[in-house]
Design a protein around this motif. Structure first.
Motif: not given
Lengths: 451, 451
Positions: A336-346, B415-424
């Motif tokens: 599976i090719n993965v496109e984006h990997i947004p991460t939270g803490i847990d 200036s925003l150097r990175m934004i990260n928000q995931g599905a949770s």
């Protein structure tokens, strides 16, 4: 000196070919013409390439091929007649098709050989027509041009040594007319590029002969800052960088094959998008570095459907060294090719194209592996996601780009499932529910280009 | 039934201990009291634990320890006198210190044994005082309580079987006073938890005796929605979830040890934050699920400095299967913990804590490996980054959360150097230049809590 490539719709009939001849006549810098097979003349028409594929299918399963053969030959006959050139050449085409069907037994080889005829016959016709109207031209087969490729049917890769051979044709007195879409293997077999491959041939020739510019003629004058089918009258782009093209193409701007861009990117040859039906329009230029970065920090917005996300959550996940790498390994093991990997803490989400799971068990098997190796508290699959890309080389140095985007989503009541912007800052990605894609793109376009 | 743990500042002097006694007297549900070592009485004071560590250092390098020993004993002597209890017990403490210094030859074991005295002596004093004022109490050593741990000095991990032993103390008639911070190994050695470990003891006891709630007393009544040192008079939080705590703690909210939260999270025992100096205030409750998610979709904003990013870029990077996984492998091989991985199409950034590169060559070696394995067109290191977290269980279901954040950044020209928000979607992360951290947090606070 220029290389010009003409797409299928630009060469679909005698009247289109006459427009092409005019373009060449009016620009003595065009020394190399790469041609596609005749495309559709109208919405209900069939492309020659599709007829050739059907011919192969019918032959393979043992159905009579006469009717399809006739359809193909009639098409060239009509063009030849309308161009008022000697139709003897069309008889040769017919003989050649027969010959291929009878002599090539390997089915994949036969398919490649048949497909190549679309471009090859057209190049011969066009060259003859050019000479008839006093434009000194010469048909050159890919073999004669030195386009040598690897041996995988339908997926030819250029052998680097070809550039030297192609360069030998640099100083021809005549305009060289070259069929696109295929090369020859070392063993002499015809091998086609992946579909849309006439662009690849054009790029290879432009690089080989060290053209100043590669002109790509279709029925479009421009690349637009949004998809004209979604946003009404979007702004036409004058200059766009290769990287911007790549990022836009990723999410729905299907203009160029990556493989067609690479040879030119490497040697910094620009591409000029031109319209065969309106050659007086300058069109869009694809360059390595563009000006006007300040005026247009964002060059375009685009979006594509068909994404899916998998999110896993477990308390204290973040304290485990290498958990992201281990998770990605599972996806890789399942191809599976993965496109984006947004991460939270847990928690961590993995966003990918859903068409990779067409075999339904594939997703279940993947999830099972994740369950077993990570024992997450919670694993969640979200389907029907669209990804929107906002792209522009000037975003890095412009404050407030992200805010214009999030305002567009908030104002239209769209839930953001993911945001991803990295340090290179040429693009910003948002995942939203597919149903909101049209609305989102229109609002984004408004915010970036009309306010 | 409750377990209450009191921090060092709550037990730094006789007057503080009297406050604690009052709290216990007024709440008959508190059956277990976990105590820290005496903390600072004022800014220039020294914590007993730090004196004990200094005692160990002086002993190790052969300097006279008399002065430090006296300082430690004087402190307990003073407390005993002020509480008006028999000071004979302080003589025993002195003898015990002497004994440890003379009998334990292994330096790490000695350090753990000495450090444990801070809590241990305090628990004995406090238990004696409780009895004196008519509060029936009993000092219980960790061994007597059944807190058995692994054998790694300074980093004890609870052995799961301990919970059963601790449960045996459930129905004591007396209030049990237990020193925090350490347990005993199977071989009978004293082993301390990692620093701040009295919270760990409290959590372990609360789980072992199946408390209804774990009260954690310090000199703070609340957790706030922003750091009070950065944002003026931030809003006090009534209820916060464990996960929200984790996400906030990640970026600067250093209230609890993760290890202290885990035992309670697993069995869903809530934690009540209480202030020894103002026990009438209800305080902040840490729970598994909170109410008021609609009213406060965002629970807090926090930020931390000291991050660094490495971005690599190469045309067509995205077409290589598994490149993210391979890149993360390099970071893992160099023992670098990675925090965020924002991806573009042909670029990828890796964001991590900069303190992992204190040995300067470490970064260079990492970059060299990346160069060799990826041959990027461009590799860029950005230093002095801060990461801001916006956290809240209600963010998932609320439109416009991201927009309030990006507006705060745009309005203050950040200036925003990175934004990260995931599905949770319980958190959203932004990287900005460190210099803008204060301004950003203040503006974010305004946008989420005051507008």
């Amino acid at each position: 000196m220029k290389v010009a490539k003409f797409g299928g719709s630009s060469l679909s009939s005698a009247s289109q070919i006459k427009k092409v001849a005019n373009i060449i006549r009016n620009d003595s810098n065009i020394r190399f013409v790469v041609v596609s097979a005749p495309g559709k003349r109208n919405d209900s028409d069939i492309k020659i390439t599709d007829l050739l594929i059907a011919l192969h299918t019918n032959h393979s399963i043992g159905i009579s091929t006469t009717s399809i053969e006739n359809q193909i030959i009639d098409r060239y006959q009509q063009i030849a007649e309308d161009l008022d050139i000697d139709v003897a050449i069309v008889k040769e085409f017919q003989a050649q098709l027969h010959d291929l069907l009878q002599t090539i037994t390997n089915s994949e080889r036969l398919l490649d050989a048949l497909k190549s005829c679309g471009e090859d016959f057209n190049a011969q016709l066009i060259s003859q027509y050019f000479n008839k109207i006093g434009l000194e031209a010469e048909y050159k087969s890919p073999e004669a041009m030195g386009i040598f490729v690897t041996d995988e049917p339908g997926n030819a890769q250029l052998l680097k040594e070809s550039y030297g051979k192609i360069a030998e044709n640099k100083d021809s007195d005549k305009v060289l007319v070259i069929p696109g879409f295929f090369g020859v293997s070392k063993k002499g077999d015809i091998v086609t590029f992946s579909r849309g491959g006439s662009d690849i041939t054009g790029a290879i020739i432009a690089r080989g002969v060290e053209a100043d510019i590669y002109e790509n003629y279709t029925d479009q004058s421009h690349i637009y800052s949004a998809h004209p089918g979604i946003v009404k009258n979007p702004h036409a782009i004058n200059e766009i960088t290769y990287r911007e093209m790549r990022e836009l193409a990723y999410s729905g701007f299907g203009i160029f094959h990556d493989e067609a861009l690479t040879p030119l990117y490497e040697v910094r040859i620009p591409i000029q998008i031109k319209n065969t039906n309106a050659p007086e329009i300058v069109g869009t230029k694809i360059v390595v570095d563009r000006g006007e970065v300040k005026k247009y920090p964002v060059i375009g917005v685009s979006g594509d459907e068909g994404f899916i996300s998998v999110t896993i959550k477990r308390y204290l996940l973040n304290r485990e060294v290498g958990y992201t790498r281990r998770l990605l390994q599972i996806f890789e093991d399942h191809d599976i090719n993965v496109e984006h990997i947004p991460t939270g803490i847990d928690d961590i989400s993995v966003v990918m194209r859903a068409n990779q799971f067409e075999n339904n068990n594939k997703l279940e098997e993947l999830l099972e592996d994740i369950e077993q190796q990570f024992e997450p508290e919670w694993i969640h699959v979200e389907r029907d996601l669209a990804i929107i890309a906002i792209v522009g080389e000037g975003m890095r140095d412009t404050i407030g780009i992200a805010n214009k985007a999030t305002a567009a989503f908030a104002d239209s009541n769209i839930s953001l499932r993911m945001i991803n912007q990295g340090a290179s800052e040429i693009s910003m990605f948002f995942a939203i529910p597919s149903k909101d894609l049209k609305k989102a793109l229109n609002n984004l376009y408004q915010n970036y280009f009309e306010k």
